[in-house]
Design a protein around this motif. Structure first.
Motif, short mmCIF file in Angstrom:
data_model
loop_
_atom_site.label_atom_id
_atom_site.label_comp_id
_atom_site.label_asym_id
_atom_site.label_seq_id
_atom_site.Cartn_x
_atom_site.Cartn_y
_atom_site.Cartn_z
N CYS A 23 0.84 -1.20 0.00
CA CYS A 23 0.00 0.00 0.00
C CYS A 23 0.87 1.24 0.00
N TYR A 24 0.32 2.33 -0.55
CA TYR A 24 0.98 3.62 -0.40
C TYR A 24 0.85 4.02 1.06
N ARG A 32 -1.16 13.93 -2.44
CA ARG A 32 -1.46 12.50 -2.48
C ARG A 32 -0.26 11.68 -2.04
N CYS A 33 -0.51 10.61 -1.34
CA CYS A 33 0.53 9.73 -0.83
C CYS A 33 0.86 8.68 -1.89
N CYS A 46 -5.49 -1.80 2.45
CA CYS A 46 -4.99 -0.45 2.21
C CYS A 46 -6.09 0.54 2.56
N LEU A 48 -7.18 4.93 2.49
CA LEU A 48 -6.91 6.30 2.10
C LEU A 48 -7.86 7.18 2.89
N THR A 50 -8.91 11.10 3.41
CA THR A 50 -8.82 12.47 2.90
C THR A 50 -9.67 13.37 3.78
N TYR A 59 -4.11 14.33 3.39
CA TYR A 59 -4.19 12.92 3.04
C TYR A 59 -3.40 12.09 4.04
N ALA A 61 -2.43 7.68 4.35
CA ALA A 61 -2.60 6.38 3.70
C ALA A 61 -1.74 5.34 4.40
N ASN A 91 -4.64 2.34 -3.01
CA ASN A 91 -5.02 3.54 -2.26
C ASN A 91 -4.33 4.80 -2.78
N SER A 93 -5.53 6.82 -5.32
CA SER A 93 -6.48 7.89 -5.63
C SER A 93 -7.89 7.35 -5.58
N ASP A 94 -8.83 8.23 -5.85
CA ASP A 94 -10.23 7.84 -5.86
C ASP A 94 -10.65 7.23 -7.19
#
Length: 115
Positions: A23-24, A32-33, A46, A48, A50, A59, A61, A91, A93-94
């Motif tokens: 995972c990020y 963003r991570c 993972c 995220l 926000t 953010y 993550a 994880n 982005s959306d």
């Protein structure tokens, strides 16, 4: 018969090695991570997180146990979203992304059906 071999090879190539999910990861960031990664322990997913307050987005993550994925934050004056996913680096982005590991399997199925 050749189509079956191609299909099986594609499925093997698209399988992820081991049970560890990558995972990020970042604690708190205004961007963003997507630079640092972490390997989760077995069973973790993972996440995220926000948040936005006074026009500033933040953010976070990393990895989380499945029970944390039911987290529904409700903080007055703060816009917060928390989401979990269970594929490597999901994880970021959306946006929905096609996994590069899935691509060989899709190509194999296409060849098996149309060739």
């Amino acid at each position: 018969m050749n189509y079956l071999v191609i299909l099986v090879a594609g499925l093997i190539l698209s399988a992820s090695p081991g049970n560890s999910l990558e995972c990020y990861s970042c604690s708190v960031s205004t961007e963003r991570c997507v630079t640092d990664t972490v390997n989760c322990t077995a069973g973790e997913r993972c996440f995220l997180l926000t948040g936005e307050i006074a026009g500033v987005k933040g953010y976070s993550a990393g990895c989380a146990p499945p029970a944390a994925c039911n987290f529904l934050p409700n903080i007055p004056g703060v816009s917060v979203a928390f989401s979990c996913c269970d594929t490597d680096l999901c994880n970021a982005s959306d946006q929905v992304k096609l996994s590069l590991l899935l691509f060989p399997a899709l190509v194999s199925v296409w060849f098996a059906i149309f060739m």
